[in-house]
Design a protein around this motif. Sequence first.
Motif, PDB file in Angstrom:
ATOM      1  N   LEU A 142       2.497 -11.073  -5.876  1.00 51.52           N
ATOM      2  CA  LEU A 142       2.873 -11.463  -4.511  1.00 51.52           C
ATOM      3  C   LEU A 142       1.741 -11.410  -3.504  1.00 51.52           C
ATOM      4  CD1 LEU A 142       6.273  -9.555  -4.449  1.00 51.52           C
ATOM      5  CD2 LEU A 142       5.968 -12.033  -4.610  1.00 51.52           C
ATOM      6  N   ASP A 143       0.699 -10.637  -3.786  1.00 51.12           N
ATOM      7  CA  ASP A 143      -0.446 -10.492  -2.872  1.00 51.12           C
ATOM      8  C   ASP A 143      -0.006 -10.152  -1.449  1.00 51.12           C
ATOM      9  OD1 ASP A 143      -2.970 -10.493  -1.781  1.00 51.12           O
ATOM     10  OD2 ASP A 143      -3.166 -12.679  -1.738  1.00 51.12           O
ATOM     11  N   PRO A 144       0.734  -9.048  -1.255  1.00 49.78           N
ATOM     12  CA  PRO A 144       1.154  -8.677   0.105  1.00 49.78           C
ATOM     13  C   PRO A 144      -0.003  -8.087   0.903  1.00 49.78           C
ATOM     14  CG  PRO A 144       1.746  -6.947  -1.426  1.00 49.78           C
ATOM     15  CD  PRO A 144       1.161  -8.058  -2.255  1.00 49.78           C
ATOM     16  N   ALA A 145       0.141  -8.131   2.219  1.00 49.86           N
ATOM     17  CA  ALA A 145      -0.844  -7.474   3.070  1.00 49.86           C
ATOM     18  C   ALA A 145      -0.688  -5.964   3.028  1.00 49.86           C
ATOM     19  CB  ALA A 145      -0.714  -7.975   4.502  1.00 49.86           C
ATOM     20  N   ALA A 146       0.538  -5.492   2.778  1.00 49.86           N
ATOM     21  CA  ALA A 146       0.805  -4.056   2.689  1.00 49.86           C
ATOM     22  C   ALA A 146       2.026  -3.824   1.824  1.00 49.86           C
ATOM     23  CB  ALA A 146       1.030  -3.450   4.078  1.00 49.86           C
ATOM     24  N   VAL A 147       2.108  -2.631   1.258  1.00 53.38           N
ATOM     25  CA  VAL A 147       3.269  -2.179   0.486  1.00 53.38           C
ATOM     26  C   VAL A 147       3.877  -0.985   1.203  1.00 53.38           C
ATOM     27  CG1 VAL A 147       4.087  -1.238  -1.713  1.00 53.38           C
ATOM     28  CG2 VAL A 147       2.215  -2.922  -1.683  1.00 53.38           C
ATOM     29  N   VAL A 148       5.195  -0.965   1.319  1.00 54.21           N
ATOM     30  CA  VAL A 148       5.908   0.188   1.865  1.00 54.21           C
ATOM     31  C   VAL A 148       6.855   0.704   0.786  1.00 54.21           C
ATOM     32  CG1 VAL A 148       7.458   1.042   3.654  1.00 54.21           C
ATOM     33  CG2 VAL A 148       5.799  -0.746   4.197  1.00 54.21           C
ATOM     34  N   VAL A 149       6.845   2.004   0.561  1.00 50.53           N
ATOM     35  CA  VAL A 149       7.723   2.614  -0.434  1.00 50.53           C
ATOM     36  C   VAL A 149       8.645   3.592   0.278  1.00 50.53           C
ATOM     37  CG1 VAL A 149       7.856   3.923  -2.588  1.00 50.53           C
ATOM     38  CG2 VAL A 149       5.909   2.387  -2.182  1.00 50.53           C
ATOM     39  N   GLY A 150       9.939   3.466   0.026  1.00 53.08           N
ATOM     40  CA  GLY A 150      10.927   4.350   0.632  1.00 53.08           C
ATOM     41  C   GLY A 150      11.997   4.726  -0.369  1.00 53.08           C
ATOM     42  N   GLY A 151      13.047   5.382   0.121  1.00 51.83           N
ATOM     43  CA  GLY A 151      14.137   5.822  -0.744  1.00 51.83           C
ATOM     44  C   GLY A 151      14.079   7.311  -1.000  1.00 51.83           C
ATOM     45  N   GLY A 152      15.189   7.842  -1.481  1.00 47.15           N
ATOM     46  CA  GLY A 152      15.325   9.279  -1.639  1.00 47.15           C
ATOM     47  C   GLY A 152      14.350   9.917  -2.594  1.00 47.15           C
ATOM     48  N   VAL A 153      13.933   9.208  -3.642  1.00 49.39           N
ATOM     49  CA  VAL A 153      13.035   9.789  -4.633  1.00 49.39           C
ATOM     50  C   VAL A 153      11.671  10.100  -4.031  1.00 49.39           C
ATOM     51  CG1 VAL A 153      11.840   9.347  -6.826  1.00 49.39           C
ATOM     52  CG2 VAL A 153      14.254   8.783  -6.589  1.00 49.39           C
ATOM     53  N   THR A 154      11.291   9.405  -2.966  1.00 47.68           N
ATOM     54  CA  THR A 154       9.992   9.681  -2.333  1.00 47.68           C
ATOM     55  C   THR A 154       9.924  11.094  -1.782  1.00 47.68           C
ATOM     56  OG1 THR A 154      10.645   8.848  -0.151  1.00 47.68           O
ATOM     57  CG2 THR A 154       9.747   7.250  -1.704  1.00 47.68           C
TER      58      THR A 154
ATOM     59  N   ASP B 271       1.841  -9.499   8.245  1.00 46.70           N
ATOM     60  CA  ASP B 271       2.664 -10.697   8.097  1.00 46.70           C
ATOM     61  C   ASP B 271       3.442 -10.739   6.791  1.00 46.70           C
ATOM     62  OD1 ASP B 271       2.053 -11.796  10.547  1.00 46.70           O
ATOM     63  OD2 ASP B 271       0.338 -12.920   9.797  1.00 46.70           O
ATOM     64  N   THR B 272       2.881 -10.145   5.743  1.00 47.89           N
ATOM     65  CA  THR B 272       3.562 -10.123   4.444  1.00 47.89           C
ATOM     66  C   THR B 272       3.633  -8.683   3.953  1.00 47.89           C
ATOM     67  OG1 THR B 272       1.452 -10.552   3.317  1.00 47.89           O
ATOM     68  CG2 THR B 272       2.863 -12.454   3.793  1.00 47.89           C
ATOM     69  N   VAL B 273       4.837  -8.251   3.604  1.00 47.32           N
ATOM     70  CA  VAL B 273       5.060  -6.846   3.244  1.00 47.32           C
ATOM     71  C   VAL B 273       5.948  -6.783   2.001  1.00 47.32           C
ATOM     72  CG1 VAL B 273       6.027  -4.622   3.970  1.00 47.32           C
ATOM     73  CG2 VAL B 273       4.887  -6.113   5.649  1.00 47.32           C
ATOM     74  N   LEU B 274       5.508  -6.038   1.014  1.00 48.96           N
ATOM     75  CA  LEU B 274       6.338  -5.701  -0.135  1.00 48.96           C
ATOM     76  C   LEU B 274       6.967  -4.345   0.115  1.00 48.96           C
ATOM     77  CD1 LEU B 274       7.364  -5.947  -3.095  1.00 48.96           C
ATOM     78  CD2 LEU B 274       5.178  -4.915  -3.799  1.00 48.96           C
ATOM     79  N   TYR B 275       8.291  -4.294   0.104  1.00 48.90           N
ATOM     80  CA  TYR B 275       8.993  -3.020   0.267  1.00 48.90           C
ATOM     81  C   TYR B 275       9.658  -2.652  -1.053  1.00 48.90           C
ATOM     82  CZ  TYR B 275      12.495   0.399   1.639  1.00 48.90           C
ATOM     83  OH  TYR B 275      13.273   1.534   1.709  1.00 48.90           O
ATOM     84  N   VAL B 276       9.493  -1.411  -1.483  1.00 46.89           N
ATOM     85  CA  VAL B 276      10.104  -0.915  -2.717  1.00 46.89           C
ATOM     86  C   VAL B 276      10.911   0.331  -2.390  1.00 46.89           C
ATOM     87  CG1 VAL B 276       9.702  -0.048  -5.051  1.00 46.89           C
ATOM     88  CG2 VAL B 276       8.217  -1.839  -4.118  1.00 46.89           C
ATOM     89  N   ALA B 277      12.187   0.310  -2.760  1.00 44.65           N
ATOM     90  CA  ALA B 277      13.089   1.438  -2.512  1.00 44.65           C
ATOM     91  C   ALA B 277      13.407   2.120  -3.837  1.00 44.65           C
ATOM     92  CB  ALA B 277      14.376   0.950  -1.861  1.00 44.65           C
ATOM     93  N   VAL B 278      13.165   3.440  -3.886  1.00 39.53           N
ATOM     94  CA  VAL B 278      13.386   4.202  -5.111  1.00 39.53           C
ATOM     95  C   VAL B 278      14.400   5.299  -4.814  1.00 39.53           C
ATOM     96  CG1 VAL B 278      12.293   5.360  -7.057  1.00 39.53           C
ATOM     97  CG2 VAL B 278      10.945   3.797  -5.638  1.00 39.53           C
ATOM     98  N   GLY B 279      15.608   5.119  -5.302  1.00 39.28           N
ATOM     99  CA  GLY B 279      16.671   6.096  -5.070  1.00 39.28           C
ATOM    100  C   GLY B 279      17.525   6.210  -6.314  1.00 39.28           C
TER     101      GLY B 279
ATOM    102  N   ASN C 193      21.215  -8.547   2.284  1.00 40.02           N
ATOM    103  CA  ASN C 193      21.279  -7.352   1.429  1.00 40.02           C
ATOM    104  C   ASN C 193      20.635  -6.154   2.132  1.00 40.02           C
ATOM    105  OD1 ASN C 193      19.175  -5.864  -0.576  1.00 40.02           O
ATOM    106  ND2 ASN C 193      21.199  -5.977  -1.496  1.00 40.02           N
ATOM    107  N   ASP C 194      21.126  -4.962   1.858  1.00 39.48           N
ATOM    108  CA  ASP C 194      20.665  -3.783   2.595  1.00 39.48           C
ATOM    109  C   ASP C 194      19.196  -3.446   2.337  1.00 39.48           C
ATOM    110  OD1 ASP C 194      21.244  -3.029  -0.019  1.00 39.48           O
ATOM    111  OD2 ASP C 194      22.462  -1.295   0.522  1.00 39.48           O
ATOM    112  N   VAL C 195      18.691  -3.701   1.131  1.00 39.65           N
ATOM    113  CA  VAL C 195      17.266  -3.439   0.874  1.00 39.65           C
ATOM    114  C   VAL C 195      16.400  -4.420   1.669  1.00 39.65           C
ATOM    115  CG1 VAL C 195      15.444  -3.328  -0.874  1.00 39.65           C
ATOM    116  CG2 VAL C 195      17.734  -2.445  -1.385  1.00 39.65           C
ATOM    117  N   HIS C 196      16.828  -5.680   1.736  1.00 40.33           N
ATOM    118  CA  HIS C 196      16.112  -6.651   2.552  1.00 40.33           C
ATOM    119  C   HIS C 196      16.128  -6.220   4.023  1.00 40.33           C
ATOM    120  CE1 HIS C 196      15.481  -9.219  -0.789  1.00 40.33           C
ATOM    121  NE2 HIS C 196      16.685  -9.744  -0.847  1.00 40.33           N
TER     122      HIS C 196
END
Length: 311
Positions: free
Chosen positions: A250-262, A137-145, A118-121
Amino acid sequence: MPDLSTSGADLVAALDIGGTKTTAALVSAGGAVVGRLTAPTPGRSGAAAVLDTAAGLVEKLRADAPGAVRALGVGSAGVIDSGSGLVLSATDVLTGWTGTDLRGDLRRRLGVPVTVVNDVHAHALGEARHGVAAGYDTVLYVAVGTGVGASFVLGDSVLAGAHSAAGHAGHQPSPYAGSLPCTCGGRGHLEAIAAGPALAAEYVRRTGRPVADLRAVAALAEDGDETAREVVRLGGAAVGSAVGGLVNVLDPAAVVVGGGVTGLGEPWWRALRDAVPAETLPGLAGVPVLASTLGPDAPLLGAASLAWKVS
Protein backbone atom coordinates in the motif's frame (compact mmCIF):
# COMPACT_ATOMS: atom_id res chain seq x y z
CA MET A 1 -26.05 14.49 30.80
CA PRO A 2 -23.00 16.53 29.74
CA ASP A 3 -23.11 20.30 29.74
CA LEU A 4 -23.30 21.49 26.14
CA SER A 5 -23.87 25.16 26.92
CA THR A 6 -20.48 26.28 25.65
CA SER A 7 -21.07 24.99 22.13
CA GLY A 8 -23.22 27.27 19.98
CA ALA A 9 -22.36 26.06 16.50
CA ASP A 10 -24.05 23.36 14.49
CA LEU A 11 -23.01 19.80 15.29
CA VAL A 12 -23.16 16.31 13.87
CA ALA A 13 -23.97 13.16 15.77
CA ALA A 14 -21.81 10.03 15.73
CA LEU A 15 -22.53 6.45 16.75
CA ASP A 16 -20.10 3.64 17.56
CA ILE A 17 -22.13 0.41 17.55
CA GLY A 18 -20.18 -2.52 18.94
CA GLY A 19 -20.99 -5.98 20.15
CA THR A 20 -21.01 -5.04 23.83
CA LYS A 21 -21.70 -1.30 23.96
CA THR A 22 -23.06 1.54 21.86
CA THR A 23 -21.77 5.10 22.23
CA ALA A 24 -23.33 8.25 20.80
CA ALA A 25 -21.66 11.64 20.67
CA LEU A 26 -22.13 15.14 19.36
CA VAL A 27 -19.10 16.43 17.48
CA SER A 28 -18.14 19.91 16.33
CA ALA A 29 -16.70 20.74 12.92
CA GLY A 30 -13.28 21.01 14.54
CA GLY A 31 -13.45 17.48 15.95
CA ALA A 32 -14.39 18.29 19.56
CA VAL A 33 -16.62 15.74 21.30
CA VAL A 34 -19.08 17.97 23.14
CA GLY A 35 -21.51 15.36 24.40
CA ARG A 36 -21.45 11.59 24.89
CA LEU A 37 -23.73 8.81 26.12
CA THR A 38 -23.10 5.05 26.28
CA ALA A 39 -25.41 2.07 26.79
CA PRO A 40 -25.00 -1.72 26.59
CA THR A 41 -25.72 -3.05 23.10
CA PRO A 42 -28.70 -5.46 23.28
CA GLY A 43 -27.04 -7.66 20.68
CA ARG A 44 -28.93 -10.84 21.51
CA SER A 45 -32.30 -9.09 21.24
CA GLY A 46 -32.14 -8.44 17.50
CA ALA A 47 -31.47 -5.56 15.15
CA ALA A 48 -34.55 -3.54 16.08
CA ALA A 49 -33.48 -3.44 19.74
CA VAL A 50 -29.96 -2.34 18.78
CA LEU A 51 -31.35 0.43 16.58
CA ASP A 52 -33.78 1.51 19.31
CA THR A 53 -30.86 1.87 21.71
CA ALA A 54 -28.68 3.72 19.20
CA ALA A 55 -31.39 6.15 18.09
CA GLY A 56 -32.45 6.73 21.69
CA LEU A 57 -28.96 7.83 22.67
CA VAL A 58 -28.81 10.30 19.79
CA GLU A 59 -32.26 11.66 20.66
CA LYS A 60 -31.22 12.26 24.26
CA LEU A 61 -28.12 14.17 23.18
CA ARG A 62 -30.00 16.12 20.53
CA ALA A 63 -32.64 17.23 23.04
CA ASP A 64 -30.02 19.23 24.96
CA ALA A 65 -27.87 20.33 22.00
CA PRO A 66 -27.47 24.12 21.72
CA GLY A 67 -27.24 24.03 17.92
CA ALA A 68 -28.75 22.04 15.09
CA VAL A 69 -27.62 18.42 14.66
CA ARG A 70 -27.07 18.35 10.91
CA ALA A 71 -26.27 14.70 10.19
CA LEU A 72 -25.33 11.36 11.73
CA GLY A 73 -22.22 9.27 11.10
CA VAL A 74 -22.22 5.62 12.16
CA GLY A 75 -19.33 3.25 12.74
CA SER A 76 -20.70 -0.27 13.14
CA ALA A 77 -19.49 -3.79 13.68
CA GLY A 78 -19.88 -6.00 10.62
CA VAL A 79 -19.13 -5.76 6.92
CA ILE A 80 -20.89 -2.59 5.80
CA ASP A 81 -21.81 -1.44 2.31
CA SER A 82 -21.11 2.24 2.84
CA GLY A 83 -22.96 3.14 -0.37
CA SER A 84 -26.27 1.60 0.63
CA GLY A 85 -25.79 1.52 4.40
CA LEU A 86 -26.62 -2.19 4.53
CA VAL A 87 -24.94 -4.68 6.87
CA LEU A 88 -23.66 -7.35 4.48
CA SER A 89 -22.45 -9.76 7.14
CA ALA A 90 -21.80 -9.88 10.88
CA THR A 91 -20.92 -12.33 13.62
CA ASP A 92 -23.60 -13.80 15.85
CA VAL A 93 -22.64 -11.41 18.65
CA LEU A 94 -25.26 -9.15 17.03
CA THR A 95 -28.21 -11.42 16.34
CA GLY A 96 -29.94 -10.65 13.06
CA TRP A 97 -27.58 -7.79 12.22
CA THR A 98 -26.87 -9.08 8.70
CA GLY A 99 -29.23 -7.41 6.24
CA THR A 100 -30.02 -4.45 8.49
CA ASP A 101 -30.61 -1.18 6.60
CA LEU A 102 -28.63 0.97 9.00
CA ARG A 103 -28.71 4.14 6.97
CA GLY A 104 -32.37 3.97 6.02
CA ASP A 105 -33.66 2.96 9.42
CA LEU A 106 -31.71 5.58 11.37
CA ARG A 107 -32.61 8.26 8.82
CA ARG A 108 -36.30 7.45 9.28
CA ARG A 109 -36.00 7.50 13.05
CA LEU A 110 -33.92 10.67 13.35
CA GLY A 111 -34.77 12.68 10.24
CA VAL A 112 -31.19 13.62 9.31
CA PRO A 113 -28.75 12.45 6.59
CA VAL A 114 -26.86 9.32 7.69
CA THR A 115 -23.53 7.83 6.61
CA VAL A 116 -22.45 4.35 7.67
CA VAL A 117 -19.04 2.69 7.71
CA ASN A 118 -17.40 -0.31 9.38
CA ASP A 119 -16.12 0.49 12.88
CA VAL A 120 -12.45 -0.20 12.06
CA HIS A 121 -12.69 2.17 9.09
CA ALA A 122 -14.26 4.76 11.40
CA HIS A 123 -11.41 4.35 13.88
CA ALA A 124 -8.86 4.79 11.09
CA LEU A 125 -10.53 7.96 9.86
CA GLY A 126 -10.55 9.36 13.38
CA GLU A 127 -6.81 8.84 13.85
CA ALA A 128 -6.05 10.13 10.36
CA ARG A 129 -8.12 13.30 10.67
CA HIS A 130 -7.76 14.20 14.36
CA GLY A 131 -5.27 11.83 15.98
CA VAL A 132 -1.67 10.76 15.80
CA ALA A 133 -1.71 10.55 11.98
CA ALA A 134 -3.26 13.98 11.33
CA GLY A 135 -1.45 15.60 8.43
CA TYR A 136 -0.73 12.38 6.55
CA ASP A 137 -2.69 11.89 3.31
CA THR A 138 -2.46 8.09 3.30
CA VAL A 139 -2.65 6.07 6.51
CA LEU A 140 -2.69 2.34 7.19
CA TYR A 141 -4.50 1.58 10.43
CA VAL A 142 -4.22 -1.86 12.06
CA ALA A 143 -6.38 -2.86 15.03
CA VAL A 144 -5.25 -5.78 17.18
CA GLY A 145 -7.78 -6.96 19.75
CA THR A 146 -10.07 -10.00 19.87
CA GLY A 147 -9.45 -10.06 16.11
CA VAL A 148 -7.14 -8.26 13.71
CA GLY A 149 -8.57 -5.68 11.33
CA ALA A 150 -7.18 -2.91 9.16
CA SER A 151 -8.16 0.11 7.12
CA PHE A 152 -6.44 2.23 4.50
CA VAL A 153 -7.27 5.94 4.53
CA LEU A 154 -6.86 7.95 1.34
CA GLY A 155 -7.49 11.64 1.88
CA ASP A 156 -10.92 11.93 3.46
CA SER A 157 -12.16 8.44 2.59
CA VAL A 158 -11.28 4.79 3.19
CA LEU A 159 -10.62 1.92 0.79
CA ALA A 160 -13.73 -0.26 1.15
CA GLY A 161 -13.00 -2.72 -1.65
CA ALA A 162 -15.15 -4.13 -4.45
CA HIS A 163 -17.19 -6.19 -1.97
CA SER A 164 -16.96 -3.78 1.00
CA ALA A 165 -14.71 -6.31 2.73
CA ALA A 166 -11.31 -4.59 2.57
CA GLY A 167 -9.42 -4.60 5.84
CA HIS A 168 -9.52 -8.23 6.96
CA ALA A 169 -5.82 -8.15 7.79
CA GLY A 170 -6.18 -10.96 10.29
CA HIS A 171 -6.99 -13.42 7.53
CA GLN A 172 -3.76 -13.21 5.59
CA PRO A 173 -1.22 -16.03 5.95
CA SER A 174 1.35 -15.59 8.69
CA PRO A 175 4.55 -17.62 9.01
CA TYR A 176 4.17 -17.32 12.79
CA ALA A 177 0.82 -19.14 12.78
CA GLY A 178 1.93 -22.43 11.26
CA SER A 179 -1.22 -24.47 10.66
CA LEU A 180 -3.18 -23.11 13.61
CA PRO A 181 -6.95 -22.95 12.98
CA CYS A 182 -8.40 -19.48 12.46
CA THR A 183 -11.81 -18.16 13.49
CA CYS A 184 -12.75 -17.85 9.79
CA GLY A 185 -12.35 -21.59 9.23
CA GLY A 186 -8.98 -21.36 7.54
CA ARG A 187 -5.56 -22.16 8.94
CA GLY A 188 -2.29 -20.35 9.43
CA HIS A 189 -3.75 -16.84 9.47
CA LEU A 190 -2.39 -13.87 11.41
CA GLU A 191 -5.43 -13.72 13.69
CA ALA A 192 -4.75 -17.30 14.81
CA ILE A 193 -1.49 -16.23 16.48
CA ALA A 194 -1.66 -12.46 17.05
CA ALA A 195 -5.15 -11.67 18.40
CA GLY A 196 -5.72 -11.51 22.15
CA PRO A 197 -7.46 -14.89 22.56
CA ALA A 198 -4.87 -16.49 20.26
CA LEU A 199 -1.98 -15.31 22.42
CA ALA A 200 -3.67 -16.64 25.55
CA ALA A 201 -4.16 -19.97 23.78
CA GLU A 202 -0.50 -19.99 22.71
CA TYR A 203 0.61 -19.65 26.33
CA VAL A 204 -1.58 -22.63 27.27
CA ARG A 205 -0.15 -24.71 24.41
CA ARG A 206 3.39 -23.96 25.53
CA THR A 207 2.91 -24.54 29.25
CA GLY A 208 -0.15 -26.73 29.69
CA ARG A 209 -1.29 -24.25 32.33
CA PRO A 210 -4.70 -22.61 31.84
CA VAL A 211 -5.03 -18.81 31.89
CA ALA A 212 -8.20 -16.76 31.94
CA ASP A 213 -7.30 -14.37 29.13
CA LEU A 214 -4.56 -12.19 27.67
CA ARG A 215 -4.54 -9.97 30.75
CA ALA A 216 -3.42 -12.98 32.76
CA VAL A 217 -0.59 -13.62 30.30
CA ALA A 218 0.44 -9.96 30.53
CA ALA A 219 0.50 -10.18 34.32
CA LEU A 220 2.66 -13.31 34.19
CA ALA A 221 5.05 -11.56 31.81
CA GLU A 222 5.29 -8.62 34.20
CA ASP A 223 6.11 -11.06 37.00
CA GLY A 224 9.00 -12.56 35.04
CA ASP A 225 7.42 -15.64 33.48
CA GLU A 226 9.74 -16.18 30.50
CA THR A 227 7.20 -18.16 28.47
CA ALA A 228 4.67 -15.36 28.86
CA ARG A 229 7.31 -12.89 27.73
CA GLU A 230 8.07 -15.03 24.68
CA VAL A 231 4.37 -15.13 23.80
CA VAL A 232 4.12 -11.34 24.10
CA ARG A 233 7.12 -10.88 21.82
CA LEU A 234 5.71 -13.45 19.39
CA GLY A 235 2.47 -11.50 19.09
CA GLY A 236 4.29 -8.26 18.38
CA ALA A 237 6.57 -9.86 15.81
CA ALA A 238 3.66 -11.50 13.98
CA VAL A 239 1.83 -8.19 13.69
CA GLY A 240 5.00 -6.36 12.67
CA SER A 241 5.72 -8.88 9.93
CA ALA A 242 2.20 -8.46 8.56
CA VAL A 243 2.42 -4.67 8.77
CA GLY A 244 5.67 -4.75 6.82
CA GLY A 245 4.01 -6.73 4.06
CA LEU A 246 1.05 -4.36 3.94
CA VAL A 247 3.39 -1.39 3.75
CA ASN A 248 4.98 -2.96 0.67
CA VAL A 249 1.56 -3.35 -0.96
CA LEU A 250 0.00 0.00 0.00
CA ASP A 251 2.95 2.39 0.50
CA PRO A 252 1.24 4.49 3.22
CA ALA A 253 2.70 7.71 4.52
CA ALA A 254 2.22 6.40 8.07
CA VAL A 255 0.99 3.34 9.96
CA VAL A 256 -1.14 3.55 13.10
CA VAL A 257 -1.58 0.51 15.35
CA GLY A 258 -4.33 0.35 17.96
CA GLY A 259 -6.57 -2.09 19.81
CA GLY A 260 -6.49 -3.76 23.18
CA VAL A 261 -3.48 -6.00 22.51
CA THR A 262 -1.25 -2.92 22.19
CA GLY A 263 -1.61 -2.59 25.96
CA LEU A 264 0.92 -5.42 26.33
CA GLY A 265 3.48 -2.65 26.47
CA GLU A 266 7.00 -1.97 25.31
CA PRO A 267 8.16 -5.59 24.74
CA TRP A 268 5.25 -6.13 22.33
CA TRP A 269 5.87 -2.81 20.59
CA ARG A 270 9.62 -3.42 20.33
CA ALA A 271 9.05 -6.79 18.67
CA LEU A 272 6.56 -5.21 16.28
CA ARG A 273 8.82 -2.30 15.32
CA ASP A 274 11.79 -4.63 14.81
CA ALA A 275 9.74 -6.88 12.52
CA VAL A 276 8.37 -4.17 10.24
CA PRO A 277 11.64 -3.09 8.55
CA ALA A 278 12.71 -6.73 8.27
CA GLU A 279 9.85 -7.18 5.78
CA THR A 280 9.65 -3.83 3.99
CA LEU A 281 11.41 -2.85 0.81
CA PRO A 282 14.49 -0.68 1.54
CA GLY A 283 12.82 2.50 0.35
CA LEU A 284 9.89 1.96 2.75
CA ALA A 285 11.83 1.14 5.91
CA GLY A 286 11.35 4.67 7.23
CA VAL A 287 7.54 4.69 7.20
CA PRO A 288 6.58 5.73 10.75
CA VAL A 289 4.71 3.19 12.89
CA LEU A 290 2.63 5.11 15.43
CA ALA A 291 0.55 4.14 18.45
CA SER A 292 -3.12 5.09 18.33
CA THR A 293 -3.84 8.00 20.67
CA LEU A 294 -7.56 8.75 20.53
CA GLY A 295 -8.84 5.60 22.21
CA PRO A 296 -12.66 5.33 22.22
CA ASP A 297 -13.01 8.78 20.63
CA ALA A 298 -11.43 7.61 17.37
CA PRO A 299 -14.44 5.83 15.80
CA LEU A 300 -16.74 8.65 16.87
CA LEU A 301 -14.52 11.29 15.28
CA GLY A 302 -14.10 9.18 12.16
CA ALA A 303 -17.83 8.64 11.76
CA ALA A 304 -18.42 12.33 12.41
CA SER A 305 -15.95 13.30 9.69
CA LEU A 306 -18.12 11.43 7.18
CA ALA A 307 -21.30 12.98 8.56
CA TRP A 308 -19.96 16.47 7.89
CA LYS A 309 -19.58 15.52 4.22
CA VAL A 310 -23.34 14.88 3.85
CA SER A 311 -24.63 17.55 6.26
